[in-house]
Design an enzyme around this catalytic site. Structure first.
Site, PDB file in Angstrom:
ATOM      1  N   GLU A  97       0.871  -1.254   0.174  1.00 39.24           N
ATOM      2  CA  GLU A  97      -0.143  -0.039   0.107  1.00 39.24           C
ATOM      3  C   GLU A  97       0.937   1.265  -0.022  1.00 39.24           C
ATOM      4  OE1 GLU A  97      -1.261   1.830   3.455  1.00 39.24           O
ATOM      5  OE2 GLU A  97      -0.803   0.101   4.750  1.00 39.24           O
ATOM      6  N   LYS A 126      -3.499  -2.064  14.430  1.00 42.95           N
ATOM      7  CA  LYS A 126      -2.546  -1.261  15.243  1.00 42.95           C
ATOM      8  C   LYS A 126      -3.040  -0.850  16.516  1.00 42.95           C
ATOM      9  CE  LYS A 126      -2.845   2.335  11.750  1.00 42.95           C
ATOM     10  NZ  LYS A 126      -2.823   1.401  10.337  1.00 42.95           N
TER      11      LYS A 126
HETATM   12  N1  PSU Z   1      -0.122   0.444   9.045  1.00 47.00           N
HETATM   13  C1  PSU Z   1       0.955   1.264   9.251  1.00 47.00           C
HETATM   14  N2  PSU Z   1       1.100   2.511   9.201  1.00 47.00           N
HETATM   15  C2  PSU Z   1      -0.370   3.150   8.495  1.00 47.00           C
HETATM   16  C3  PSU Z   1      -1.313   2.254   7.906  1.00 47.00           C
HETATM   17  C4  PSU Z   1      -1.230   0.974   8.311  1.00 47.00           C
HETATM   18  O1  PSU Z   1       1.861   0.553   9.946  1.00 47.00           O
HETATM   19  O2  PSU Z   1      -0.236   4.413   8.145  1.00 47.00           O
HETATM   20  C5  PSU Z   1      -2.595   2.954   7.347  1.00 47.00           C
HETATM   21  C6  PSU Z   1      -3.231   1.890   6.189  1.00 47.00           C
HETATM   22  O3  PSU Z   1      -3.009   2.589   5.030  1.00 47.00           O
HETATM   23  C7  PSU Z   1      -4.514   1.719   6.850  1.00 47.00           C
HETATM   24  C8  PSU Z   1      -4.766   3.184   7.472  1.00 47.00           C
HETATM   25  O4  PSU Z   1      -5.379   1.371   5.848  1.00 47.00           O
HETATM   26  O5  PSU Z   1      -3.621   3.422   7.996  1.00 47.00           O
HETATM   27  C9  PSU Z   1      -6.021   2.868   8.294  1.00 47.00           C
HETATM   28  O6  PSU Z   1      -6.428   4.281   8.551  1.00 47.00           O
HETATM   29  P1  PSU Z   1      -8.043   4.567   8.965  1.00 47.00           P
HETATM   30  O7  PSU Z   1      -7.912   4.216  10.445  1.00 47.00           O
HETATM   31  O8  PSU Z   1      -8.463   6.087   8.983  1.00 47.00           O
HETATM   32  O9  PSU Z   1      -9.120   3.515   8.259  1.00 47.00           O
END
Ligand code: PSU
Ligand code: MN
Length: 303
Positions: free
Chosen positions: A25, A160
């Protein structure tokens, strides 16, 4: 771009059927890490996959054009221009492409585009999930929903740690999404190797993982799954200390009224600051390790 050109571009996306590809990604580059570590990490992650004999495929959108496989220059551009680049999840995908914008794809949007190109394995750092306080804010990442739609296996280090982990697991169970420990009986907690959350499923080899992916497709389940791969021991951070840091970051986000798509990037950056860069080091180490495992699984799947 005119509609006919957009249709042609989408029809001409590459096809990785039978090839040991691993999708990557771009939100983690543009919104997840500071420059220049973001670009350096993205290129190193690609190299890790090549070293395993697999094909890295970094996915994003540049000026409305879907890139399934980006050049080092394009990755550099993504990392440098990150303020102008949209964070693109399922909701934002058609808008970004049709309006000629540049966008970094989240886990959800990358799953959609990787599946269009018939890629079956994807490596990232950590998933989005149910945020703490979601009972009030309703903030649940679109990443979770995507696993019940796009047939791709994501190798990550769990959701996370900034999230509400029990609620994230409940949500995934409701949606029918398998969460499989990779060489661990417990859910890894992103910055930390182990946790108290026991998983129902575990696989220990790339071959076992590949068998599970293939069986999912034979059963016509048409869905994704999560391989939760722990951060290497030498980079694992102390869970109790991280919990304090995370609470401080979450409280600050709350005081500042940060919400929606800005919340995750804010929390990650704040945690880098509060740990004096230690969390960034951990994040880099875990994503490289996930890339390695994803490459091995993709190879086993395409033997
Ligand atoms: N994993 C990481 N760092 C990130 C992300 C994932 O180590 O920045 C990103 C991914 O793209 C994931 C997003 O889909 O954060 C999630 O964002 P949200 O909680 O707004 O959906
Ligand atoms: Mn959100």
């Amino acid at each position: 771009m005119e509609i006919a050109e957009i249709a042609k571009m989408i029809k001409n996306l590459p096809d990785f059927t039978g090839k040991p590809a691993v999708a990557l990604e771009t939100t983690i580059i543009s919104h997840g890490m500071p420059y220049p570590q973001n670009v350096k990490t993205a290129l190193a992650v690609e190299q890790t996959i090549r070293d395993q004999g697999a094909i890295p495929v970094t996915i994003g959108i540049l000026d409305g054009e879907i890139k399934i496989g980006m050049t080092p220059d394009e990755i550099e551009e993504f990392g440098r221009r990150h303020a102008e680049i949209m964070k693109v999840s399922r909701r934002d995908l058609a808008y970004c492409v049709s309006q000629g914008r540049s966008g970094a794809t989240t886990v959800a949007a990358t799953m959609i585009l990787a599946s269009l190109a018939h890629i079956r394995v994807f490596a990232t750092g950590g998933l989005g999930g149910v945020h703490r306080g979601a009972q009030q804010t309703f903030d649940i990442s679109a990443d979770l929903e995507e696993f019940s739609r796009s047939p791709i296996a994501v190798v990550c280090s769990g959701p996370k740690a900034i999230l509400d982990i029990p609620l994230t697991l409940e949500y995934l169970e409701t949606k029918g999404v398998p969460v499989i420990g990779y060489q661990t009986p417990n859910l890894p907690l992103f910055y930390t190797r182990d946790s108290k959350y026991h998983l129902e499923a575990e696989t220990d080899t790339p071959e076992a993982a590949a068998k599970l992916i293939e069986t999912t497709s034979l059963l016509n389940l048409h869905q994704g799954m999560i391989f939760a791969n722990p951060i290497p021991a030498e980079y694992s951070l102390d869970g109790a200390k991280m919990e304090k840091v995370i609470e401080e970051a979450v409280n600050e986000a709350d005081d500042k009224g940060i919400k929606g798509k800005d919340l995750t990037p804010f929390l990650l950056a704040k945690i880098v600051e509060l740990t004096g860069g230690k969390s960034l080091e951990a994040n880099i180490a875990l994503i490289k390790n996930n890339a390695k495992v994803a490459a091995q699984i993709s190879k086993a799947l395409n033997k």
